[in-house]
Enzyme design. Structure first.
Site, short mmCIF file in Angstrom:
data_model
loop_
_atom_site.label_atom_id
_atom_site.label_comp_id
_atom_site.label_asym_id
_atom_site.label_seq_id
_atom_site.Cartn_x
_atom_site.Cartn_y
_atom_site.Cartn_z
CG HIS A 1 -3.76 2.61 -6.49
ND1 HIS A 1 -3.38 1.38 -5.61
CD2 HIS A 1 -3.46 3.62 -5.80
CE1 HIS A 1 -3.19 1.91 -4.47
NE2 HIS A 1 -2.99 3.13 -4.66
CG ASP B 1 0.40 2.87 -3.51
OD1 ASP B 1 1.48 2.30 -2.79
OD2 ASP B 1 -0.55 3.36 -2.65
CG ASP C 1 -2.98 -3.85 -3.57
OD1 ASP C 1 -3.39 -5.11 -3.72
OD2 ASP C 1 -2.22 -3.64 -2.44
NE ARG C 2 -8.36 0.71 -2.21
CZ ARG C 2 -9.38 1.01 -1.37
NH1 ARG C 2 -10.70 0.65 -1.73
NH2 ARG C 2 -9.30 1.48 -0.30
CG HIS D 1 3.96 6.22 -2.11
ND1 HIS D 1 3.34 5.97 -3.20
CD2 HIS D 1 3.01 5.59 -1.07
CE1 HIS D 1 2.20 5.87 -3.09
NE2 HIS D 1 2.00 5.63 -1.72
CG ASP E 1 -0.62 6.61 -5.64
OD1 ASP E 1 0.32 7.30 -5.58
OD2 ASP E 1 -1.34 5.97 -4.53
CG ASN F 1 0.69 2.81 1.16
OD1 ASN F 1 0.75 3.58 0.15
ND2 ASN F 1 -0.52 2.50 1.71
CG HIS F 2 -1.72 -0.27 -1.86
ND1 HIS F 2 -2.58 -0.97 -1.62
CD2 HIS F 2 -2.08 1.22 -1.33
CE1 HIS F 2 -3.58 -0.45 -1.10
NE2 HIS F 2 -3.28 0.89 -0.60
CG HIS G 1 0.49 8.00 0.46
ND1 HIS G 1 0.32 6.72 0.53
CD2 HIS G 1 0.80 8.40 1.72
CE1 HIS G 1 0.04 6.41 1.62
NE2 HIS G 1 0.09 7.42 2.44
NE ARG H 1 -1.88 8.25 3.77
CZ ARG H 1 -2.92 8.02 2.62
NH1 ARG H 1 -3.33 6.86 2.33
NH2 ARG H 1 -2.75 8.97 1.61
#
Length: 482
Positions: free
Chosen positions: A228, A255, A258-259, A336, A226, A287-288, A411, A384
């Protein structure tokens, strides 16, 4: 009676230690200490709500919902139980469930300005969601936004001084200039942004859902986890390990966005390298890379702010084209999230997945993107709230049945940037150091050299970035909890 008093007193000591660990951002340690307090005194709602808060910090929303629900069962008048559960529902994009919890908080604390503010934001988010659902065209009638864009017809103003693509070919010189502009917080002209994203879409559409990668003997291959939206840390990876090229190929394992608040710069850089040399960089879906996550965690807001609504739709379309998994030299399976709720899944089953959609809430595609390893054998519920947890026996059987040696996945934040689990058969790699500017973790990447493909793990620390906070473009409501 004396024993009971001792247990209650010891439980309070564990709670104090847990609070200290939480304040030091050692959330996993805090969870262990709150657990010890709960084992001594399970009738204290505060312990459950505090542990829920620590789970929230680790994005373990399923566990947070369970703990907050226990806090409510122990003490139905304890408003923080509803508050924590509402925040966890929100983290999963379940706005309607979150709304019920915040309505309860408001009912219990009518004069609390914080509760009033959060309820208003939640109501606004639910109204917006209902409006979007009402105006959305049925799936069968939706037209591809990509097919309506002709980037050739967009003029570039004479005063534009940024990176330019001459003709249709994305060159290394262009990518270097673009990265340099991004580093100095300059924007790329929308004509070239359209060109990169549309060309990447064509390349990704042609790939299978499971991509086979061949690394010749004596050559190497790098896998990153990731990122991010941490663009300056991405530049640091390239500084440490070289730019992507046919002789220095990479796989970025989902990923990307995001963030972090430089997600657009990250995704355009990765896509530009893909256009420049398709075999220099491989990209997997995380997943993002989905509408629901991007709506909450910042990418949608960032794209809308830096480009336009059309680009929001375009990225959503292109994310649906990303492959779900890769296999290196028929030995290393890279995904991922993780493995499956059933045994017997073959690589051919993954190849056969129709991935051109938003991730479903169950099934193979969902599990590939969301699942996590667990230390116990067998399978368990996901921390999660989506996917599942799987043990070393599940990993071993999957590898044996598919004649593979190793699972590499991402992840999850890891203190050292990586973790080796499941008797050495599974490695987690995470490439966003000091995640969200607060976790203090290292980042890592893995270099494999053919033919033996022994993993060589390189770790690194975070580098400075301009003063734009993580989640700067995120949903207003979620930002209140970060």
């Amino acid at each position: 009676m004396e024993t009971e008093k001792t247990d209650i007193s010891k439980a309070e000591e564990f709670k104090q230690l847990a609070n200290e660990a939480f304040n030091a951002r050692k959330y996993a340690q805090a969870i262990d200490l709150y657990t010890q307090a709960i084992e001594l005194n399970s009738r204290n709602a505060v312990y459950w709500a505090n542990r829920a808060f620590a789970h929230l910090r680790l994005e373990e929303y399923g566990s947070a919902i369970q703990d907050a629900t226990m806090a409510i069962e122990v003490d139905p008048k304890y408003s923080k139980g509803y508050y924590r559960r509402g925040a966890a529902h929100l983290g999963l994009g379940k706005f309607k469930d979150a709304l019920k919890d915040f309505q309860q908080v408001k009912k219990m604390c009518p004069n609390d300005p914080d509760a009033t503010k959060k309820l208003k934001e939640c109501e606004k988010a639910v109204m917006k969601l209902k409006f979007e659902e009402a105006i959305a065209a049925p799936e069968s009638q939706r037209r591809s936004v990509a097919e309506s864009i002709d980037y050739h017809s967009i003029d570039v103003e004479a005063q534009y001084s940024g990176a330019r693509i001459e003709g249709d070919v994305v060159t290394l010189d262009f990518v270097k200039k673009m990265m340099d502009d991004f580093k100095n917080q300059k924007c790329l002209h929308k004509r070239y942004a359209y060109q990169i994203v549309l060309q990447t879409r064509e390349l990704l559409q042609a790939l299978p859902s499971l991509v086979d990668i061949t690394v010749p003997d004596g050559k190497h291959f790098t896998v990153c986890g990731d990122v991010h939206g941490q663009f300056y840390d991405l530049l640091n990876i390239f500084e440490l390990n070289g730019l992507p090229s046919d002789d220095n190929p990479y796989l970025f394992n989902g990923d990307f966005v995001d963030r972090g608040s430089f997600s657009l710069e990250v995704i355009l850089t990765l896509f530009a390298f893909k256009c420049m040399a398709p075999s220099a960089i491989y990209l997997a879906r995380g997943n993002h890379e989905s509408k629901s996550m991007n709506k909450i965690y910042g990418f949608e807001g960032e794209v809308r702010s830096k480009l336009s609504d059309t680009f929001v739709e375009l990225f959503a379309e292109v994310f649906c084209c990303l492959p779900l998994a890769h296999v290196i030299n028929s030995k290393v399976f890279v995904v991922h999230g993780g493995l499956f709720s059933v045994d017997g899944v073959k690589l051919s089953d993954i190849r056969a997945i129709n991935r051109f959609c938003e991730p479903p809430e169950e099934g193979l595609m969902c599990e590939l993107l969301w699942s996590d390893p667990q230390p116990l054998p067998g399978r368990g519920p996901s921390k999660r709230g989506v996917g599942l947890s799987f043990g070393a026996d599940v990993t071993k059987r999957f590898l044996q049945e598919n004649h593979l040696d190793l699972v590499v996945r991402s992840h999850e934040v890891k203190d050292e940037g990586y973790e080796i689990e499941h008797d050495g058969k599974l490695i987690t790699v995470f490439s966003a150091p000091n995640y969200c500017d607060q976790m203090g973790n290292k980042g890592a990447f893995i270099r494999f050299e053919a033919p033996d493909l022994k993993p060589n793990i390189v770790t690194f620390t975070a580098v400075p970035h301009p003063d734009v906070k993580p989640m700067a473009y995120a949903n207003n409501f979620l930002r209140m909890f970060s």
